[in-house]
Design an enzyme around this catalytic site. Structure first.
Site, PDB file in Angstrom:
ATOM      1  N   SER A 217     -12.693 -53.551  65.530  1.00 35.29           N
ATOM      2  CA  SER A 217     -13.111 -54.694  64.531  1.00 35.29           C
ATOM      3  C   SER A 217     -12.059 -55.969  64.741  1.00 35.29           C
ATOM      4  O   SER A 217     -11.844 -56.562  65.835  1.00 35.29           O
ATOM      5  CB  SER A 217     -12.980 -54.191  63.264  1.00 35.29           C
ATOM      6  OG  SER A 217     -13.727 -55.326  62.358  1.00 35.29           O
ATOM      7  N   GLU A 335     -23.528 -50.747  62.098  1.00 35.77           N
ATOM      8  CA  GLU A 335     -22.267 -51.565  61.694  1.00 35.77           C
ATOM      9  C   GLU A 335     -22.488 -51.921  60.405  1.00 35.77           C
ATOM     10  O   GLU A 335     -21.532 -52.147  59.607  1.00 35.77           O
ATOM     11  CB  GLU A 335     -22.247 -52.585  62.703  1.00 35.77           C
ATOM     12  CG  GLU A 335     -21.708 -52.155  64.268  1.00 35.77           C
ATOM     13  CD  GLU A 335     -20.411 -51.933  64.576  1.00 35.77           C
ATOM     14  OE1 GLU A 335     -19.696 -51.954  63.453  1.00 35.77           O
ATOM     15  OE2 GLU A 335     -20.095 -51.731  65.615  1.00 35.77           O
ATOM     16  N   HIS A 429     -19.741 -49.045  60.486  1.00 37.59           N
ATOM     17  CA  HIS A 429     -18.552 -49.950  61.291  1.00 37.59           C
ATOM     18  C   HIS A 429     -17.322 -48.928  60.932  1.00 37.59           C
ATOM     19  O   HIS A 429     -17.096 -48.515  59.907  1.00 37.59           O
ATOM     20  CB  HIS A 429     -18.399 -51.119  60.292  1.00 37.59           C
ATOM     21  CG  HIS A 429     -17.310 -52.126  61.041  1.00 37.59           C
ATOM     22  ND1 HIS A 429     -17.384 -52.640  62.138  1.00 37.59           N
ATOM     23  CD2 HIS A 429     -16.270 -52.354  60.458  1.00 37.59           C
ATOM     24  CE1 HIS A 429     -16.273 -53.405  62.543  1.00 37.59           C
ATOM     25  NE2 HIS A 429     -15.483 -53.240  61.268  1.00 37.59           N
TER      26      HIS A 429
END
Length: 548
Positions: A217, A335, A429
């Site tokens: 990320s 995600e 995610h």
């Protein structure tokens, strides 16, 4: 700013002197150029926590490039993690909330090292945590480096400045800078940590000439920043980018791509904080400043300043000016399931969805609707931003590194289990992280409980193998899983479900659509490319030479 002194960077291997604090608990001591540190021993893994790599960025050093920590001579205890960098006071818990509030402090520039007991010239894996450049810490239990270290890897995890303290640009800061730039302080911290690794890691058994930078990320965004930054060149040899996003960035002194300049955003923040000047901003409590900046909507991000970040990431990678290193990159099937703030509000019907898409995407509407159909618009609303942010970026990284003659390895993490899927969080995610680090037993209190089964541990073991071997020699392999082919002309990728499987041609048409959208927006100059996708998209610029 930061300069490289390559003739001073490689120190001779330091002496390793075991010192017994108790008969049954020998404390390993490393004497590195930075100074001697005493850690802990966990079986055959030595662990050193909370080692400072830079001076505290407080007082007059707030919003300054990091200053190297002075060397020390007495043995320093390295048994506890350092505090996390200042971040907004937590609100309602979510799936990512840690088991207990993170201890924070503006004095936070520290790192941690896990190293095999008898390591010599071992590969080094430097982990950069995620958290939107707003939150997170190297101390999170998911990032424990023991399993990677058991594969012969020296693991380093770092803290870096977050939020407005780490990423605010401002004309007054640019004026006082010798290079006349500002912002990107968190990135400069990461570079300073890599310089510390270059100077000191031999003392911990690591090979300073075999360093992999890795992150997820915002950590993967940072990996791309480091691949672009000229001052980071030569400090790493491979890169891992998990769920990276190659979005448009503000430019230091000019409004562009629908965004104010970075300096203008700093001025707006100053006005919102009602600080009279830079001295007033530096006098504010770090926590108060951070909390108020978050409430005012300050969005921390890298700034294109012509020096630390010379250009938009897309431009740098198009021109082949990024670091020429092998890459392992990928994204997760679900995600946006844990990031629904990035998903548009659903319309009342499939017809309304299709009408809105056609109004926004014009001649590309048919291509968009083939990938994200109206018939299943609830899922399409989740999948479109997933691909525009993470899927497109992952394939773009693979393509661009391959164009430089470097090996590229692409994955799609598509693994679910009962507790995850029951809460509609399939492959959400960051859900790959416990598998990458071998910490499937240590997920946080709000994380869907990972079953303690042989199958889950086998999948994690395979992923730890892949990541460790990539750090070792740039080729991901596993003892009990398929060979992972490079991206190549077949666009090969590893589809990670209950077990890893090799596939080709990931999501046909996905990359091409998002590449064209980005290209048109970049050429137009008035639209950003980020999560403004699907129902959140502005009207797409018309066909553009060089984009279609």
């Amino acid at each position: 700013m930061i300069r490289h002194h390559h003739h001073l960077l490689l120190a001779a291997s330091a002496l390793l002197t075991p010192v017994a604090t108790a008969a049954q608990n020998p404390a390993p001591v490393v004497r590195a150029p930075a100074g001697p540190v005493a850690g802990t021993l966990d079986g055959d893994i030595r662990v050193f926590r909370g080692i400072p790599y830079a001076q505290a960025p407080i007082g007059s050093l707030r919003w300054k490039p990091p200053v190297p920590a002075p060397a020390w001579t007495s043995v320093r205890a390295a048994t506890d993690f350092g505090p996390a960098c200042i971040q907004p006071t937590p609100k309602a818990p979510n799936v990512y909330t840690p088991p207990a509030p993170l201890p924070t402090n503006e004095d936070c520039l520290s790192l941690n090292v896990w190293t095999p007991k008898h390591a010599t010239k071992a590969p080094v894996f430097v982990w950069i945590h995620g958290g939107s450049l707003v939150a997170g810490s190297s101390r999170e239990v998911t990032y424990d480096g023991r399993e990677l270290a058991k594969r012969g890897i020296v693991v380093v995890s770092i803290n870096y400045r977050l939020g407005a303290l780490g990423w605010m640009a401002h004309p007054a800061l640019s004026q006082e800078s010798g290079q006349h730039v500002s912002g990107n302080y968190g990135l400069l911290d990461q570079i300073a940590a890599l310089q510390w690794v270059r100077r000191n890691i031999a003392g911990f058994g690591g090979d300073a000439r075999n360093v992999t930078i890795a992150g997820e990320s915002a950590g993967a965004l940072s990996v791309m920043f480091l691949m672009e930054a000229p001052t980071a060149r030569g400090l790493f040899n491979k890169a891992v980018a998990e769920s990276a996003y190659m979005i448009s960035l503000p430019e230091l002194r000019r409004a562009a791509y629908g965004m104010p300049s970075g300096e203008a955003m700093g001025q707006m923040l100053q006005a919102g904080l009602k600080a009279p000047d830079l001295a007033g901003l530096r006098a504010m409590s770090a926590q108060e400043l951070t909390d108020r900046a978050a409430k005012l909507g300050f969005f921390p991000i890298g700034t294109v300043d012509g020096q630390i970040l010379p250009a938009q990431m897309t431009t740098t990678f198009d021109e082949g000016k990024q670091a020429a290193v092998p890459i392992l990159t990928g994204f997760n099937q679900g995600e946006i399931r844990s990031l629904r703030v990035l998903a548009a509000k659903a319309p009342t019907s499939a017809a309304a969805y299709e009408q809105a898409i056609r109004g926004r995407y014009g001649d590309l509407a048919d291509a968009f609707l083939r990938l994200y159909p109206a018939a299943d618009y609830q899922e399409s609303i989740l999948e479109a931003p997933r691909d525009a942010l993470y899927g497109w970026t992952a394939e773009r990284l693979a393509r661009k590194q391959q164009a430089l003659g470097q090996r590229a390895y692409l994955y799609l993490f598509d693994h679910g289990y009962p507790a995850m899927d029951a809460t509609d969080l399939h492959a959400f995610h960051a859900s790959e992280l416990p598998y990458v680090f071998g910490t499937v037993k240590a997920a946080g209190p709000n994380w869907p409980a990972i079953p303690d089964t042989p199958a889950e541990h086998a999948l994690s073991s395979a992923m730890v193998d892949y990541w460790a071997s990539f750090a070792r020699n740039g080729v991901p392999t596993s003892r009990n899983a398929p060979a992972w082919p490079a991206f190549g002309k077949d666009r090969a990728y590893l589809h990670i479900t209950d077990t890893p499987r090799v596939r080709t041609a990931l999501m046909p048409g996905m990359f091409e659509l998002n590449e064209t959208v980005m290209c048109r927006r970049r050429a137009d100059g008035t639209q950003a490319w980020n999560w403004n996708v699907g129902l959140s998209a502005p009207t797409l610029p018309a066909k553009t030479a060089g984009c279609d």
